[in-house]
Design an enzyme around this catalytic site. Structure first.
Site, PDB file in Angstrom:
ATOM      1  CB  ALA B  51      14.740  30.187 105.387  1.00 17.92           C
ATOM      2  CG  HIS B 273       1.612  38.186  93.294  1.00 16.84           C
ATOM      3  ND1 HIS B 273       1.159  39.680  93.181  1.00 16.84           N
ATOM      4  CD2 HIS B 273       1.889  38.432  94.755  1.00 16.84           C
ATOM      5  CE1 HIS B 273       0.887  40.460  94.206  1.00 16.84           C
ATOM      6  NE2 HIS B 273       1.484  39.498  95.198  1.00 16.84           N
ATOM      7  NE  ARG B 337      -0.304  36.972  97.418  1.00 14.95           N
ATOM      8  CZ  ARG B 337       1.082  37.215  98.026  1.00 14.95           C
ATOM      9  NH1 ARG B 337       1.893  36.186  97.684  1.00 14.95           N
ATOM     10  NH2 ARG B 337       1.432  38.490  98.711  1.00 14.95           N
TER      11      ARG B 337
END
Lengths: 246, 641
Positions: B51, B273, B337
């Site tokens: 970003a 995760h 997930r």
């Protein structure tokens, strides 16, 4: 495991460094090399000593931030491995391990094992990119790339910029790093328009930073954690010669 | 912890009208800054990941003066580099029925209906341009033999829309952004400050006008002024100490902006995760993720019987439980997930986990190797297998990998409007540092997409609308001095405690507390316990932490201590946010809120909103709710069965 560490300590760039010996006990073979240093540092803090400064971040072998010379080998003896991915199971109980920073004039020591590798960024600034403004790119499928070329470009592009190649080279050359980027971009159609000017600018910058020349010793590829091959340097030299012949 | 409720947020600045026209409309209505004026405007961008790197490069290229900051020795180290799997884009190159609308739909649903429709639709639209941009930069994505781009499928999706570069997609995309950034540095539009840590935002006359940073080599406290400030400083998963984040990832930049008035949205939304390498011992410093793409070919199983200590190869097929394929036949091993993580936790809680402590499940490639051959498997996943072997000492070609869920990504972050502007005018927040697009759960391959969408395409447009009113003139000296004094005082305080515990020992204890009480499964009881224990531990920290060295040198102990101090404050807000949200959604599973099958039970009636927290110096934060409206995707119970 019990180990004896001989670690390079240097409080700042202009200070004299020296080797300091530390004993570490109860090292688990499943620890990474950096975790072993963490354990030592926790003890040093509690004893009121300055812990050993070292660079590290992702600890997954991909960011390229960690790096130290271990027993005379950049990132240690295990092939194709960054220091953070080196685990203590590869050392003998009772061993003495020598730990030093990368040593090369263009990489001044900041503190202990931390060195300044900003010369690498300046080599990229010289031309290690494709000049593309954001927002105007053509559809990604408009330029097909042979799979073999894309794969070979990828292999070169995996360089993590850790600087082990420089640390290992008897000439302190940054050729493998520079050649990896030049190769990545020169194998792709997107990199063609700037191919020769890029090679010339990057090689010239590498020289200006004070890195030594390449004599094909091959120490760089031997220690490269990503296995960047020596052929990349041949490719760089070829483009550089062509650029200068024009 | 007490809190009060404030006014609701209704205006998010998203244009009205058909969803597919909103971004076009916003782009057209955004004021433009003429090139001559851009040179007079300065923008600070903190963080150089996907970003921040892409934003700084693009803003520089547009002609603004950009000052870029990162704590690493070079911008190329940002943790985006570690993302393995891929990046989604609605290109429909496969002709398998993908479209912008379907990517939008999957993302809203995958986020458990806690993301904004307008933002997500824009993300899906822009995804297409990201791939074009990256390819033009020379990002070596995987190709088919015909020279076109290859794609693969990823958790939570039934179409093949994930573009990848072996298992190193994040690395290649980050290097693309980094190279674009270095190009602008060479051009003189971007000034780079490496090894600098942001410690405060300067807010003057109601606008963000700069930052206070510490030069991590000399210790010097510096002030940098600008017309706007962009934070791209990533997530705060390291509050758990053990996570897949890089060691340096921290919350300091966004937390201190929060203290200055930026709302913090959905702090309790943590993504767990499912495929990480299990913890091996007390000394462990971080966890390593194994790409979700492995679940394309790897099959997840545990023994049918409890406490089965046989080697995996000695357990015959009819005594194995391929539980994801059994419970979720439609998605199988490719469930999202949060679903995969909870299923793994459940089988381990039943006593069927494998490996030390029973906290692991098998990810087995036996069948893939038999079907495709070892070479083909090696071509696809070779580097991941190698990484696994390096860390565990086990060869996954011969024995199945052992995996267990771990903290990976934080969907919460600073609240931003459609323009990515926080509640402090002039303070923009992009990438993982904001809360915006993922809802309560992030699908695979969508973080890279959001980081680059924000940086290359969204922010450069929306920030222009703000900057068109600038330059904003001189910055009030008193505001700068106040921020600087605040930063210095905090540093002095940390150095003066001189106690008997290291910053890391506190961080480890806080992290364990957060994992046990505010992790994959939470209860009112566990959260109340955490809210009791965190202030005690923080108190002990400020009485008993030991920071060696001085402020005027490279001091890694001081750096860590400052970050741990901020993690304490954030942890408390996370637990409060989790306590109030008495529904299960995304990675946030409240044991009190489940259906008859033990699946997460959302409560749309009470919680279809963003929780945006306003900081209060009195210690009683103010909760502002932003109602979420779904016009296009009907809120339904997520089912992957």
């Amino acid at each position: 495991m019990n180990l004896t560490l001989r670690v390079w300590r240097q409080s700042g760039p202009s200070d004299d460094g020296r080797m300091v010996t530390y004993k570490v006990e109860d090292v688990s073979p499943d620890m990474s090399f950096l975790e072993m240093l963490d354990v030592l540092n926790e003890r040093l803090i509690l004893e009121g000593d300055d812990p050993i400064a070292f660079d590290h971040d992702c600890r997954e072998g991909i960011c390229g931030m960690c790096g130290m010379v271990i027993n005379g080998v950049a990132h240690g003896e295990q092939r194709a491995t960054t220091t953070c991915q080196l685990h203590m199971r590869h050392f003998e109980d009772g061993a003495t391990i020598t730990i030093e920073p990368w040593r090369a004039a263009p990489f001044p020591v900041v503190k202990d094992l931390v060195v300044d590798r900003s010369a690498f960024d300046r080599i990229i600034q010289a031309g290690g990119f494709v000049s593309v403004p954001a927002g105007s790119a053509p559809d990604a499928h408009s330029v097909p790339v042979r799979k073999e070329d894309a794969d070979a470009a990828f292999d070169a592009a995996t360089c993590i910029g850790c600087g082990a190649c420089v640390a290992a080279c008897p000439n302190g050359s940054a050729s493998l790093f520079t050649a990896a980027k030049i190769t990545h971009l020169s194998l792709l159609p997107q990199g063609q328009p700037e191919r020769l000017s890029r090679a010339k600018a990057m090689v010239d910058q590498m020289d200006a930073e004070g890195f030594g020349g390449c004599t094909n010793t091959g120490e760089c590829t031997a220690v490269c954690p990503k296995g960047i091959p020596l052929e990349t340097i041949a490719r760089m030299n070829s483009d550089y010669l062509k650029a200068n012949a024009k | 912890m007490k809190y009060t409720e404030g006014s609701e947020i209704h205006d998010t600045k998203a244009p009205a009208g058909p969803i597919e026209e909103r971004w076009e409309k916003r782009k057209f209505s955004a004021k433009l800054v003429n090139p001559a004026n851009k040179r007079k405007l300065t923008v600070i961008v903190v963080g150089t990941g996907l970003a921040g790197g892409s934003a700084a490069a693009t803003l520089g290229e547009l002609g603004y003066n950009v000052k870029s900051f990162c704590y690493q020795d070079t911008p190329r180290r940002a943790h985006s580099i570690a993302a393995q799997g891929g990046i989604n884009a609605a290109k429909n190159y496969r002709g398998d029925g993908d479209s912008i609308y379907r990517l939008f739909y999957d993302t809203v649903k995958g986020g458990d209906f806690r993301a904004r429709e307008s933002n997500v639709y824009r993300l899906a639209q822009v995804s297409v341009n990201i791939i074009d941009q990256a390819v033009a930069q020379g990002v070596p994505f995987a190709r088919e033999y015909g020279g076109l781009l290859d794609t693969r499928s990823f958790g939570g999706a039934q179409v093949s829309r994930t573009f990848y570069a072996r298992g190193q997609t994040g690395q290649q995309l980050l290097l693309g952004a980094y190279q674009a950034l270095e190009r602008q540095i060479a051009a003189g539009t971007v000034t780079m400050h490496t090894r600098h840590e942001m410690l405060d935002v300067i807010v003057a006359d109601g606008r963000a006008r700069g930052v206070i940073v510490r030069d991590m080599v000399t210790g010097e406290i510096e002030r940098h002024l600008a017309d706007a400030v962009v934070l791209a400083t990533g997530g705060y998963g390291n509050v758990f100490f053990l996570s897949t984040n890089a060691k340096g990832c921290n919350t300091t930049a966004i937390w201190r902006a929060h203290e200055r008035g930026a709302y913090f949205a959905n702090p309790c939304y943590t993504q767990i995760h499912p495929t990480c390498i299990p913890v091996s011992g007390e000394y462990q410093s971080k966890l390593t993720l194994m790409s979700e793409s492995l679940r394309n070919d790897g099959r997840v199983w545990v023994p049918l019987r409890k406490n089965d200590t046989r080697a995996p190869g000695d357990i015959p097929d009819d005594e194995r439980d391929y539980y994801l394929e059994r419970i979720y036949p439609a998605f199988g091993n490719l469930v999202p997930r949060d679903i995969a993580s909870r299923a793994a936790k459940n089988v381990c809680d039943e006593g069927r986990g494998v490996g030390p402590g029973g906290l692991g499940v098998y990810l087995d490639f036996r069948d893939a190797i038999n079907r495709l051959g070892r070479d083909a498997v090696e071509k696809k996943y070779g580097n991941l297998f190698e990484m696994y072997e390096r860390i565990t000492g086990e060869n996954p070609y011969d024995v199945p990998m052992r995996i267990y869920p771990a903290v990976h990504y934080t969907m919460g972050g600073l609240w931003v409007d459609y323009d990515l502007q926080s509640t402090i005018p002039g303070l923009f927040v992009i990438g993982e540092a904001n809360f915006s697009d993922h809802g309560a759960n992030r699908l695979g391959a969508s973080a890279l997409m959001q980081g680059l969408a924000d940086g290359y395409f969204v922010l450069p447009t929306t920030i222009g609308d703000y900057l068109a009113a600038g330059p904003f003139g001189d910055v009030d000296d008193a505001a700068i001095a106040e921020a600087e004094v605040k930063v210095r005082n905090k540093i002095d305080r940390l150095l003066s405690v001189n106690g008997t515990r290291t910053p890391d020992s506190f961080h480890r204890e806080l992290g364990k507390l957060m994992w046990d009480y505010c992790g994959m499964e939470r209860t009112e009881e566990s959260l109340r316990k955490a809210l009791e224990r965190i202030p005690e531990l923080r108190e002990e920290f400020w009485q008993n932490v030991k920071v060696t060295g001085t402020a005027e040198e490279l001091n890694q102990v001081l750096e860590r201590a400052g970050r741990v101090a901020d993690f304490f404050d954030l942890a408390e807000l996370m637990c409060l946010d989790a306590l109030i949200r008495t529904e299960s959604c995304g990675g946030h599973f409240r044991a009190e809120s489940q259906d008859a099958d033990g699946e997460a039970l959302r409560d749309d009636e009470h919680f279809a909103h963003v929780s945006a927290w306003e900081f209060s110096p009195s210690g009683e934060p103010v909760l502002h709710k932003e109602p979420l409206e779904y016009e296009y995707v009907k809120m339904t119970q997520r089912s992957y069965k």
